[in-house]
Design an enzyme around this catalytic site. Structure first.
Site, PDB file in Angstrom:
ATOM      1  N   LYS A 146      48.314  34.856  52.247  1.00 14.11           N
ATOM      2  CA  LYS A 146      47.718  35.758  53.466  1.00 14.11           C
ATOM      3  C   LYS A 146      47.387  34.557  54.525  1.00 14.11           C
ATOM      4  CE  LYS A 146      44.283  39.255  54.234  1.00 14.11           C
ATOM      5  NZ  LYS A 146      43.094  40.209  53.557  1.00 14.11           N
ATOM      6  N   SER A 189      43.335  45.037  54.252  1.00 19.75           N
ATOM      7  CA  SER A 189      43.735  44.259  55.472  1.00 19.75           C
ATOM      8  C   SER A 189      44.923  43.203  54.960  1.00 19.75           C
ATOM      9  CB  SER A 189      42.743  43.329  55.869  1.00 19.75           C
ATOM     10  OG  SER A 189      42.332  42.388  54.759  1.00 19.75           O
ATOM     11  N   SER A 213      40.954  45.253  50.256  1.00 22.40           N
ATOM     12  CA  SER A 213      41.791  44.784  51.083  1.00 22.40           C
ATOM     13  C   SER A 213      43.342  44.112  50.240  1.00 22.40           C
ATOM     14  CB  SER A 213      41.389  43.711  52.077  1.00 22.40           C
ATOM     15  OG  SER A 213      40.907  44.094  53.096  1.00 22.40           O
TER      16      SER A 213
END
Ligand SMILES: [Zn+2]
Lengths: 486, 473
Positions: A83, A158, A182
């Site tokens: 990420k 997310s 997330s």
């Protein structure tokens, strides 16, 4: 046509074993994934940065080390997507924000270091909601990521880029961060395994903070076992993170196939219809999962976590409050975007006005307000009370139950743009996942079923802190029950 | 107690003292804590507040803070760190890690040499900021061409010691800071140099009519760089407030900056644009929770502090605390005690240490010092001679008897002096008559003559004694 899971589905574990035995070369493996990226990345947009050159060089190095007889780690030659809010030395780390569009950290996050030490090949940095604020990856300054199962749908967020990367076969494993769901929510929406570890179980050093007391880094994988392997690699005490747990965790892999015979599993009633907005279909599939576990010898009962009714409100005060402080440093003075102004204050304002997207601004304002003199007690102070109450609720429940079960996401993947106009409908996506963050407990989302729309549905397994071994065991039972069925 | 305030007005002062701790490394990272290096060389991701970095508390700084807390008679318990949020370029994270509602040290006091105890509200741990230099004509932010920031100081450990508003005179305010310095130096936790900024003092000043119970509006005075400015700033500010009250105006609560060059305070931030710091618990750090053993260990390791040392020396010398305070401040109290314990007259020991040894003790040993004082007391040496020998002992060391012999010093004995004085009475009958008639200034003439003929080696006290005996004869 969606890319979906590649035909020759392989686990990270088998890649590493075969690379180490010399049966497969790390470069060959990498090329397979790179070609999948080349074919489908333009549709999915899972990455902010694909590191083709760096990854090739690393894979070549891995092959050389295998050839010279070196002992390599458990992720030798395994491509991994990380990420874009985890620091990677010399590699753009943006948190999907304009304000850090060209920022290259001078250091690696502890998790990234550990992945490198385990032999993993960093294939790219994945797209996300800006600063991890969102549940659909639509809040990225660089455009949304799409769900590989249906490109008109969101992948969740997310960590949508990381979930989509695994689902699309761009990498066998990936890393995300989970502040209110997330990792687990996009895992559920993309049909992959996603884990939020015990708070303090994985070092946050090098993670661009959203809400420090809630953030935790965790893995995505196609299998529970792969997730456990990655988790073991990235976990452990880190002296650079004061909130890191120093006691060792029991092995996550040892008892993976021990089943659930005799375990007391509670279904959280508030998340099974008690709270509005969770689709009956999802509730139904979660009940099916409970039946599967029951059929495997677990004792299933409904339990109540009364404070879960207030979790969403509590979370949307605590997380923005911490974020408002954590994001202050993006002021145009030292790094990242700077938009000039006549005065210092004007420069700060211009930079932040141009650098941050709407959702980030909204949460900074919410958080600033919640912490303000005169409002602190009514908002932030009350939110902390809910948090304490929730911890008491869990303690009580765990005195009678070993494991808890609930849906992960209130619905299957929704369409792009479907929920962007009303922030509140978007916030409700986290209702099932937030409780674990507020109390710092671990939880996993395991793909279990498909909805009428053909989109994946995951179920969530919750356990007390540091009991991840048990969590993986239950998840693994559910996973094999599902594959036997197919 | 002269405050140079108008009659009926009472001064109320509370002090906030920031002390830079002398740890080897910074508060939350491993960077060197050092003054005066090339800008931005002692920095890392943590003290630059780079995205993703996390603080880890320096245990040594915590121990120092707790030692100071115990030295200030504070209760030391569970404490937490908090974030103080405000934007400023020299603060890398745009928040300062400090302590707010649960500081490490609470509710203590500092005893001044005068015996007055000033209450300490709290002494908490926090990080320092970097330093901004405004480049351009004025040196101020407005009108400067550009600004440069040096983050070497960012993250240096500070203790902020907050007193209750219990200081009532300017002298007390100075004494408080001096005494605090003494404690810091005794603990060896800071070099405590006000001029270099390792001690920074802010003064909360208000005034009220004597006898009033309520406190009136206070102003916080910043930018005070020496004890002298502290006194001047408090005096100026108190009188400014009194003038306002006497003109039926009310001072507004604000921060004011002391301007050394023109001796005034000027308004800084006023209450209207005062910042809301939005304090909340620092989620990146865990609470500090010292157990009783830690506190006991700290207590056992504490050195003795100026107040105790003053008490000890005063008791030993059988003198008032105020007479020996200076000696303790110079750190000569141990030496004084040893000399007194070797049998020297305490009054003389204190006299010499106060007046003749302010530049240090050099090679002087307590034994030599004690024998010198004995020689002086038994009139083997005059006080002038003793002073000369003392100077030599500081420079060269050795035994006072030998040094006195080397210089050919020995007090002229009493018989010899009597003979001399008899001769003078015969030689100067007029002067003698005037002396006997009570004209005291003629005494100086006789002493002078005796000194002349003994080349200064006579004891003045003995001469006076003989002269007075002769009158009564
Ligand atoms: Zn540093």
């Amino acid at each position: 046509m969606s890319p979906s899971v590649p035909d020759s589905f392989v686990t990270a574990e088998s890649i590493s074993e075969k690379v180490k035995s010399g049966e497969w070369s790390a470069v060959e493996i990498l090329d397979k994934y790179l070609s999948q990226i080349e074919q489908h990345e333009s549709e999915v947009h899972a990455f902010n940065t694909v590191l083709e050159g760096e990854a090739r060089a690393a894979a070549r190095e891995t092959d050389k080390r295998v050839a010279s007889g070196e002992t390599l780690g458990p992720l030798a030659g395994v491509p991994i997507a990380v990420k874009d809010n985890l620091c990677t030395k010399g590699i753009r780390t943006t948190a999907s924000s304009r304000i850090l569009e060209n920022w290259k950290p001078p250091y690696d996050a502890t998790v990234v270091q550990k992945l490198f030490s385990a032999g993993a090949t960093l294939i790219g940095k994945t797209n996300m909601d800006e600063f991890a604020m969102g549940s659909s990856t639509e809040n990225s300054a660089f455009g949304p990521t799409r769900n590989p199962h249906d490109l008109s749908c969101v992948p969740g967020g997310s960590s949508g880029g990381s979930a989509a990367a695994v689902a699309a076969g761009f990498a066998p494993i990936s890393i995300g961060s989970d502040t209110g769901g997330s990792i687990r929510q996009p895992a559920s929406l993309c049909g992959v395994v996603g884990v939020k570890p015990t708070y303090g179980g994985v070092s946050r050093y090098g993670l661009l903070a959203f809400a420090s007391s809630l953030d935790q880094i965790g893995p995505f994988a196609n299998t529970v076992r792969d997730a456990a392997i990655v988790h073991e690699v990235i976990g452990g005490h880190d002296p650079k993170d004061s909130t890191s747990i120093s006691e060792p965790f029991p092995s996550f892999l040892d008892g993976l196939d021990h089943g659930v015979e005799g375990l007391k599993i509670g279904i959280i009633s508030e998340l099974m219809g008690g709270i509005e907005g969770i689709s009956p279909e999802v509730i139904g599939k979660t009940r099916e999962a409970a039946s599967v576990l029951s059929a495997n010898g677990a004792l299933i009962e409904e339990v109540s976590i009364p404070a879960s009714l207030y979790c969403l409100s509590s979370y949307y005060l605590i997380a923005p409050a911490e974020a408002s402080s954590n994001l202050s440093r993006y002021d145009g003075v030292r790094y990242g975007l700077r938009v000039q102004g006549e005065t210092l204050a004007e420069m700060n304002i211009n930079t932040r006005t141009n650098g941050f997207g709407n959702e980030v601004k909204r949460r900074i304002m919410l958080g600033t307000y919640a912490l303000s003199a005169g409002y602190y007690d009514a908002y932030y102070g009350k939110a902390l009370k809910v948090r304490r109450l929730l911890a008491q609720n869990f303690d009580e429940v765990y005195s009678k139950f070993d494991v808890l079960l609930s849906p992960t996401s209130p619905c299957t993947a929704f369409k792009l743009g479907e929920k962007t106009s009303d922030p509140m409908t978007m916030y409700v996506n986290d209702v099932c996942t937030i409780p674990s963050n507020l109390v710092g407990h671990p939880a996993i989302s395991v793909p279990f079923a498909s909805g009428n729309d053909g989109m994946p549905i995951g179920v969530q397994i919750l356990v007390p802190p540091m009991q991840e071994a048990l969590m993986y065991r239950v998840a693994s039972t559910l996973e094999s029950a599902k594959s036997n069925e197919q | 107690m002269n405050n140079n305030l108008k009659d009926d007005w009472e001064l109320i002062v509370g002090l906030e003292v920031h002390v830079e701790l002398g740890t080897k490394t910074k508060l939350f990272c491993g960077c060197v804590n050092q003054f005066g290096d090339e800008p931005n060389t002692n920095v890392c991701p943590v003290c630059l507040g780079l995205p993703g970095s996390l603080p880890v508390v320096n245990e040594k700084a915590v121990i120092y803070a707790m030692q100071l807390g115990r030295a200030l008679n504070c209760s030391v318990g569970r404490s937490i760190f908090a974030r103080k949020n405000y934007f400023y370029p020299d603060m890398p994270k745009d928040y300062q890690i400090t302590q707010y509602d649960q500081p490490t040290n609470m509710d203590g006091y500092l005893e001044l040499p005068s015996g007055v105890k000033i209450g300490i509200e709290r002494a908490h741990i926090e990080e320092d900021t970097g330093k901004t230099v405004h480049v351009g004509s004025t040196g101020r932010i407005s009108g400067s061409d550009y600004s440069l920031v040096d983050y070497n100081r960012a993250g240096v450990p500070l203790i902020e010691i907050v007193s209750y508003p219990e200081i009532r005179t300017i002298d007390q305010a100075k004494e408080y800071v001096e005494e605090l310095r003494g404690v810091l130096l005794a603990l060896e936790v800071s070099d405590a140099k006000m001029e270099e900024g390792s001690i920074r003092v802010d003064a909360n000043v208000s005034v009220r009519i004597e006898g009033e119970d309520e406190l009136r509006t206070r102003c916080e005075i910043k930018n005070v760089n020496s004890l002298r400015s502290l006194g001047r700033a408090i005096e100026y500010e108190a009188n400014r407030q009194i003038d306002l009250y006497e003109n039926s105006e009310i001072p507004s609560q604000e921060t004011r900056h002391w301007d050394e060059s023109d001796g005034r305070t000027r308004p800084g931030r006023s209450k209207e644009d005062a910042e809301d710091y939005r304090y909340f618990q620092e989620p990146d750090l865990v609470p500090l929770n010292p157990n009783t053993e830690t506190i006991e260990m700290i207590d056992q390791g504490l050195p003795s502090f100026p107040s105790e040392r003053r008490m000890q020396l005063a008791t030993l010398a059988q003198m008032d605390v105020s007479e020996i305070a200076l000696i303790v401040e110079r750190g000569h109290d141990g030496f004084a005690a040893e000399t007194i314990n070797s049998g020297a007259a305490p009054q003389v020991v204190i006299k010499h240490l106060t007046n003749n040894l302010s530049d240090g003790l050099g090679e002087l040993t307590p034994t030599a010092f004690a024998s010198l004082i004995q020689m002086e007391e038994s009139a083997e040496l005059t006080s002038t001679q003793a002073k000369k020998v003392l100077g030599e002992l500081v420079l060269q060391g050795g035994r006072p008897q030998e040094v006195a012999a080397q210089f050919g010093l020995e007090a002229v004995d009493t018989d010899e002096l009597e003979t001399l004085i008899n001769q003078l009475i015969t030689d100067y009958p007029d002067e003698w008559e005037r002396f006997c008639g009570g004209e005291k200034k003629v005494q100086g003439f006789f002493v002078g003559e005796v000194m002349k003929s003994t080349r200064g080696q006579a004891d003045g006290k003995v001469i006076n004694q003989i002269l007075n005996e002769r009158i009564s004869d």
